[in-house]
Each structure stands twice: as structure tokens, then as C-alpha cells.
Design an enzyme around this catalytic site. Structure first.
Site, PDB file in Angstrom:
ATOM      1  N   ARG A 233     -35.719 -26.898  25.659  1.00  0.00           N
ATOM      2  CA  ARG A 233     -36.550 -25.704  25.796  1.00  0.00           C
ATOM      3  C   ARG A 233     -37.082 -25.332  24.421  1.00  0.00           C
ATOM      4  NH1 ARG A 233     -36.815 -26.846  30.291  1.00  0.00           N
ATOM      5  NH2 ARG A 233     -36.301 -25.641  32.172  1.00  0.00           N
ATOM      6  N   ASP A 257     -41.127 -32.100  23.309  1.00  0.00           N
ATOM      7  CA  ASP A 257     -41.736 -32.055  24.641  1.00  0.00           C
ATOM      8  C   ASP A 257     -41.901 -30.606  25.089  1.00  0.00           C
ATOM      9  OD1 ASP A 257     -42.685 -33.293  27.100  1.00  0.00           O
ATOM     10  OD2 ASP A 257     -40.864 -32.478  28.029  1.00  0.00           O
ATOM     11  N   GLU A 262     -45.176 -22.227  24.595  1.00  0.00           N
ATOM     12  CA  GLU A 262     -45.911 -23.129  25.502  1.00  0.00           C
ATOM     13  C   GLU A 262     -46.440 -22.443  26.754  1.00  0.00           C
ATOM     14  OE1 GLU A 262     -42.562 -25.851  26.534  1.00  0.00           O
ATOM     15  OE2 GLU A 262     -42.928 -25.270  28.603  1.00  0.00           O
ATOM     16  N   HIS A 294     -44.471 -30.855  27.920  1.00  0.00           N
ATOM     17  CA  HIS A 294     -43.404 -30.618  28.906  1.00  0.00           C
ATOM     18  C   HIS A 294     -43.503 -31.612  30.075  1.00  0.00           C
ATOM     19  CE1 HIS A 294     -40.428 -27.264  30.079  1.00  0.00           C
ATOM     20  NE2 HIS A 294     -40.093 -28.373  30.702  1.00  0.00           N
TER      21      HIS A 294
HETATM   22  P1  NAI Z   1     -26.305 -29.455  31.887  1.00  0.00           P
HETATM   23  O1  NAI Z   1     -25.964 -28.066  32.335  1.00  0.00           O
HETATM   24  O2  NAI Z   1     -25.789 -30.619  32.641  1.00  0.00           O
HETATM   25  O3  NAI Z   1     -25.840 -29.640  30.349  1.00  0.00           O
HETATM   26  C1  NAI Z   1     -26.069 -28.677  29.360  1.00  0.00           C
HETATM   27  C2  NAI Z   1     -24.975 -28.825  28.319  1.00  0.00           C
HETATM   28  O4  NAI Z   1     -25.265 -27.923  27.249  1.00  0.00           O
HETATM   29  C3  NAI Z   1     -23.577 -28.448  28.864  1.00  0.00           C
HETATM   30  O5  NAI Z   1     -22.652 -29.473  28.552  1.00  0.00           O
HETATM   31  C4  NAI Z   1     -23.257 -27.159  28.150  1.00  0.00           C
HETATM   32  O6  NAI Z   1     -21.869 -26.965  27.899  1.00  0.00           O
HETATM   33  C5  NAI Z   1     -24.043 -27.349  26.857  1.00  0.00           C
HETATM   34  N1  NAI Z   1     -24.233 -26.101  26.130  1.00  0.00           N
HETATM   35  C6  NAI Z   1     -24.398 -24.846  26.613  1.00  0.00           C
HETATM   36  N2  NAI Z   1     -24.482 -23.968  25.603  1.00  0.00           N
HETATM   37  C7  NAI Z   1     -24.371 -24.692  24.461  1.00  0.00           C
HETATM   38  C8  NAI Z   1     -24.378 -24.346  23.091  1.00  0.00           C
HETATM   39  N3  NAI Z   1     -24.462 -23.073  22.700  1.00  0.00           N
HETATM   40  N4  NAI Z   1     -24.251 -25.329  22.187  1.00  0.00           N
HETATM   41  C9  NAI Z   1     -24.102 -26.618  22.572  1.00  0.00           C
HETATM   42  N5  NAI Z   1     -24.082 -27.011  23.863  1.00  0.00           N
HETATM   43  C10 NAI Z   1     -24.217 -26.053  24.798  1.00  0.00           C
HETATM   44  O7  NAI Z   1     -27.883 -29.474  31.784  1.00  0.00           O
HETATM   45  P2  NAI Z   1     -28.837 -30.755  31.773  1.00  0.00           P
HETATM   46  O8  NAI Z   1     -29.222 -31.103  33.159  1.00  0.00           O
HETATM   47  O9  NAI Z   1     -28.256 -31.787  30.899  1.00  0.00           O
HETATM   48  O10 NAI Z   1     -30.149 -30.134  31.084  1.00  0.00           O
HETATM   49  C11 NAI Z   1     -30.154 -29.711  29.734  1.00  0.00           C
HETATM   50  C12 NAI Z   1     -31.435 -28.936  29.459  1.00  0.00           C
HETATM   51  O11 NAI Z   1     -32.553 -29.814  29.530  1.00  0.00           O
HETATM   52  C13 NAI Z   1     -31.766 -27.853  30.518  1.00  0.00           C
HETATM   53  O12 NAI Z   1     -31.085 -26.643  30.236  1.00  0.00           O
HETATM   54  C14 NAI Z   1     -33.250 -27.700  30.363  1.00  0.00           C
HETATM   55  O13 NAI Z   1     -33.513 -26.672  29.444  1.00  0.00           O
HETATM   56  C15 NAI Z   1     -33.703 -29.037  29.778  1.00  0.00           C
HETATM   57  N6  NAI Z   1     -34.590 -29.768  30.691  1.00  0.00           N
HETATM   58  C16 NAI Z   1     -35.834 -30.126  30.225  1.00  0.00           C
HETATM   59  C17 NAI Z   1     -36.713 -30.818  31.044  1.00  0.00           C
HETATM   60  C18 NAI Z   1     -38.074 -31.268  30.562  1.00  0.00           C
HETATM   61  O14 NAI Z   1     -38.921 -31.685  31.378  1.00  0.00           O
HETATM   62  N7  NAI Z   1     -38.364 -31.233  29.276  1.00  0.00           N
HETATM   63  C19 NAI Z   1     -36.357 -31.135  32.438  1.00  0.00           C
HETATM   64  C20 NAI Z   1     -35.009 -30.759  32.800  1.00  0.00           C
HETATM   65  C21 NAI Z   1     -34.176 -30.086  31.948  1.00  0.00           C
END
Ligand code: NAI
Length: 331
Positions: A233, A257, A262, A294
Site C-alpha cells: 500500500r 506498484d 494514488e 496498482h
Molecule cells: P497477510 O495478512 O497474509 O500478511 C500480512 C503480514 O503482515 C502478516 O504476517 C502480518 O503479521 C504482517 N504485519 C502486520 N503488521 C505488521 C507490521 N507492523 N510490521 C511487519 N509486519 C506486519 O496479507 P497478504 O495477503 O500477504 O497481503 C499483504 C498486503 O499486500 C495487503 O495488506 C495489501 O495491502 C497488499 N496487496 C497488494 C495488492 C496489489 O495489487 N498491489 C494486492 C493484494 C494485496
């Protein structure tokens, strides 16, 4: 169920319709959901939204007034939804938690390899009949140290690819992932990850705690010439700070990305207008910066999965079968 689908593009409509088969009634609108456009959902039971819809308190109150009951996110992140207001207004929020972690992880790798081997510059040079290699020098990925911030579903996929390249992977997360540890990845404090990594890739959500995680202080701790990749993000990265880091050479490469401003820019065609965002314009002047709009999620498999899970969520909500819906906890 009657659903107003905000921020829809032709590809959203194609995928959703192909899985819906007339089960639910969709009112497609191209507008983003904001307090100005909330009235477009009048007559629906649910609104279906994407990453740049603006579900703040004012918007949610207007939705509740026109009897919207469900907020159906067709994405994983929900940082654009005011969950406290949803709880107060008794709006149920669902999302698509993991439509394709591969899509996003692979896009992060695409940005890394593009920046490393200067593909964006090489493409333009060859088309211009210009074949000198000066300025295109890359580095072997093998043995480089990759720091992964956030080791959930996407972080895990990304780590597996980096290990395949022969990289040393170190990680930081507020909660360690046993699958990541089983791969031999070392969890370390954030400061140490930033200090050792040749490449830092962000895979954590945007929260109050992660806002501007990459700021001037964080950049100061990094290696000179570091590569920073953000496919999570925009708000994770302080754009002004990275521009300063790029100008001094402290940051050697930047792949984005997502961009913190944005919302008014991405997913639209502004090719006939003058870019008004001077910070974004400055970013685009660096030869060692690559920005995509994105699109990390944008694969056939991911769009199919988003449609399937969204339809499953709608059917579950309609049948009051909350166990089968991907509900976002409101507190
Ligand atoms: P997920 O929930 O499986 O993993 C997120 C990880 O971040 C978790 O292990 C969590 O403990 C960790 N986390 C939370 N707060 C943290 C902090 N303060 N410091 C370090 N780690 C922390 O989520 P997933 O599916 O892996 O997605 C991650 C991110 O990717 C989403 O939140 C979303 O913002 C982004 N995303 C971007 C997309 C794009 O098209 N560019 C598409 C899908 C997701």
C-alpha cells in the site's frame, strides 16, 4: 441480492458476470465510492468496492441511511474502510483475503528484475536502434540479502521465489510465520533487516503502525544503493523521503506498484491531461525508478478468484450463513 458495484472496469464486469450466472443483481457503476457518490447505491442491499473507494465515516453514514447492510470488498486490504463506523452502523464487512498471493509476489519480482537489469531502459534503447550497454549494468541475485517486511501469504510466496534465486532472506514481522521459519529464514528486528538488506520488499498491510514505515529514519539505516520494492500500500512509503534518498544515491533503485496519493490517479486515463501531482512527477524522472499503477493483483487467475469469493460472500450473506463468508472483524 441487489449490489451496487463501484469503481468497475469492463474486466471486472466480464469476470463477475461469467461467475454470477444471474444469481445476484449487479448495478455496475464506474464511479469511485465516496460520500458524493454513495447515493448511487440507493435500492441495493450491498455495495461492492475496491482499493481506492473511500469508505470513511461520512460515506458509511449515507450508506446506512439508504439501508445498505453489507460492505463487500473485492480485494484483500481494507485500510480504506472505517471499521469503527461500520461497527457503530451495524454494517457487515467482507473481503477476499487471498485471491492470488502468487500474482502480487510475482509482480514484486518483476519490478526487482526490471530495475536490476534495466529492462525498461533496454526496451527503449533497442527500439531506438541504440545498442550500447553503458548504464545497463546489473547484479547477480544469487547471494544477495533480501529483507522481507510482512511474511503472510504474499510474503511467503515472495520468499520462496527469492530462495529459488539463491538469495539470503531475512524477515521482520510482528507475528512469525512457521512456514517461513521452516524455510530457514531468519526473523530479525526491523532495524537489523533494514541495515543488512540489498533489497527491501514490503508485504505488510497499511495500518496506523505501518504508515510511513519507510521514512527518512528508516532510509538512513539502510545500505547505500539499496533497492526498495512496495507492492503493498502506498502509505507504507514516505514519498518525499524516498525522493531525497534517490537524489543522494542512498536509494539505488525504487519499484512501486502503489503510491500514497494514488487514489485520484490510478485506474484512470489521464493521458490527455497535465499531471498535477509534482511529487509523483519528480518520481517519474529517475532512471532507477519504476512505477506500475496498482496492477500487481491483475492476473487472470486472481480476477477469477476475486469473482468466485465475492459471489460466495454475497450468497453466504444472503443466506445469513456468516460462517461461509470472509468477514472482517470490526474490533
Ligand atoms: P497477510 O495478512 O497474509 O500478511 C500480512 C503480514 O503482515 C502478516 O504476517 C502480518 O503479521 C504482517 N504485519 C502486520 N503488521 C505488521 C507490521 N507492523 N510490521 C511487519 N509486519 C506486519 O496479507 P497478504 O495477503 O500477504 O497481503 C499483504 C498486503 O499486500 C495487503 O495488506 C495489501 O495491502 C497488499 N496487496 C497488494 C495488492 C496489489 O495489487 N498491489 C494486492 C493484494 C494485496
Amino acid at each position: 441480492m441487489n449490489v451496487t458495484m463501484f469503481s468497475t472496469k469492463p474486466y471486472d464486469q466480464r469476470h463477475l458476470d461469467s461467475f454470477n450466472q444471474g444469481l445476484h443483481h449487479f448495478n455496475y457503476v464506474t464511479a469511485r465510492l465516496t460520500s458524493q457518490t454513495a447515493a448511487l447505491a440507493d435500492g441495493s442491499d450491498a455495495v461492492c468496492c475496491f482499493v481506492n473507494d473511500q469508505l470513511d465515516a461520512a460515506c458509511l453514514e449515507l450508506l446506512a441511511e439508504i439501508n445498505i447492510k453489507y460492505i463487500v470488498m473485492r480485494c484483500a486490504g481494507y485500510n480504506n474502510v472505517d471499521l469503527q463506523s461500520c461497527a457503530a452502523l451495524k454494517l457487515t464487512v467482507v473481503r477476499v483475503p487471498d485471491y492470488s498471493p502468487y500474482a502480487v509476489a510475482e509482480h514484486a519480482v518483476a519490478l526487482i528484475m526490471d530495475l536490476n537489469r534495466n529492462i525498461h531502459r533496454a526496451y527503449a534503447r533497442v527500439r531506438d536502434n541504440y545498442y550500447l550497454l553503458d548504464g545497463l549494468l546489473g547484479f547477480d541475485m544469487h547471494n544477495k540479502t533480501v529483507g522481507v517486511i510482512g511474511t503472510g501469504k504474499i510474503g511467503l510466496c515472495f520468499i520462496k521465489i527469492m530462495l529459488g534465486f539463491g538469495c539470503q532472506v531475512i524477515a521482520y514481522d510482528i507475528a512469525e510465520n512457521a512456514e517461513v521459519k521452516a524455510l530457514g529464514v531468519d526473523y530479525q528486528p526491523l532495524e537489523q533487516v533494514l541495515a543488512q538488506a540489498d533489497i527491501v520488499s514490503l508485504h505488510c498491510p497499511l495500518t496506523k503502525g505501518t504508515y510511513h514505515l519507510v521514512d527518512t529514519q528508516a532510509i538512513d539505516k539502510m545500505k547505500r544503493g539499496v533497492m526498495i520494492i512496495n507492492t503493498s500500500r502506498g502509505g507504507l512509503v514516505d514519498t518525499t523521503a524516498v525522493i531525497a534518498g534517490l537524489k543522494t544515491g542512498k536509494i539505488g533503485y525504487l519499484g512501486l506498484d502503489v503510491y500514497e496519493e494514488e487514489t485520484e490517479l490510478f485506474f484512470e486515463d489521464f493521458s490527455n491531461t497535465v499531471l498535477q501531482d509534482d511529487t509523483f512527477a519528480r518520481l517519474l524522472t529517475f532512471p532507477n525508478v519504476v512505477v506500475t499503477g496498482h496492477q500487481a493483483f491483475f492476473t487472470r487467475e486472481a480476477l477469477d478468484a476475486i469473482s468466485k469469493v465475492t459471489l460466495n460472500n454475497l450468497t453466504a450473506l444472503e443466506n445469513d450463513d456468516l460462517k461461509s463468508a470472509q468477514i472482517v472483524k470490526l474490533s
